[in-house]
Design an enzyme around this catalytic site. Structure first.
Site, PDB file in Angstrom:
ATOM      1  CG  ASP A   1      76.131 -80.020  33.799  1.00  0.00           C
ATOM      2  OD1 ASP A   1      76.011 -79.256  32.815  1.00  0.00           O
ATOM      3  OD2 ASP A   1      75.231 -80.221  34.631  1.00  0.00           O
TER       4      ASP A   1
ATOM      5  CG  ASN B   1      70.729 -68.955  36.599  1.00  0.00           C
ATOM      6  OD1 ASN B   1      71.566 -68.243  37.123  1.00  0.00           O
ATOM      7  ND2 ASN B   1      70.961 -69.632  35.492  1.00  0.00           N
TER       8      ASN B   1
ATOM      9  CD  GLU C   1      74.048 -75.890  33.082  1.00  0.00           C
ATOM     10  OE1 GLU C   1      73.234 -76.812  33.078  1.00  0.00           O
ATOM     11  OE2 GLU C   1      73.869 -74.835  32.446  1.00  0.00           O
TER      12      GLU C   1
END
Length: 167
Positions: free
Chosen positions: A39, A47, A82
């Site tokens: 992860d 973002n 992710e």
């Protein structure tokens, strides 16, 4: 059409369904396997800070690094968001740990250049392991790896954690 159905459109890696199909194929063999969930740490901030295009760029770069380090040893996929999944085949726990640490270090050391920005990323990895993959339920092993991933996140991120008792 078959390739489109089997791969993640952003990264070109196997998608979750194809990954589990590959795991079912591995479950017909008697091999040592390490199952990992990777992860990207603090991905939401990428973002939020740089925009979703930068997030997509980061996902592709992480996919490329992961594939270059792990693909020859097993199977690499993007589970979604992710999260990535890796199965290493015929590796001892020590050898698998070296590969996962090499991946973690490579991503930690990389500077991702996106437009005028340099983005630093880290990953957390949770790993489960079996000495014999024959008829193993890889969904269950993914769940164990996910628990180890949460441990990695809770004790500081940017590390590899193994299921209890394995290393």
């Amino acid at each position: 059409m078959r390739k489109l159905a089997m791969t993640d459109p952003l990264t070109g890696l196997l998608n979750r369904r194809s990954f589990l199909d590959e795991c079912n194929r591995i479950a017909q063999t008697h091999k040592q396997t390490a199952v990992a969930i990777v992860d990207i740490d603090y991905f939401k901030s990428i973002n939020d800070t740089y925009g979703h295009d930068a997030g997509d760029y980061a996902l592709k770069e992480i996919a490329n690094i992961t594939q270059s380090i792990c693909n020859e040893h097993g199977v690499v996929a993007r589970l979604g968001g992710e999260e990535f999944a890796i199965v290493l085949v015929d590796k001892t726990p020590k050898d698998a740990d070296l590969i996962f640490e090499r991946l973690r270090d490579a991503i930690n050391s990389a500077q991702f250049n996106y437009k005028a920005d340099r983005i630093s990323l880290t990953i957390s990895t949770g790993v489960s392991y079996t000495m014999d993959s024959f008829e193993v339920d890889f969904s269950a092993y993914l769940s164990v790896a996910d628990q180890a991933l949460y441990e990695a996140k809770s004790i500081g991120r940017n590390q590899v954690c193994w299921q209890p008792g394995i290393r």
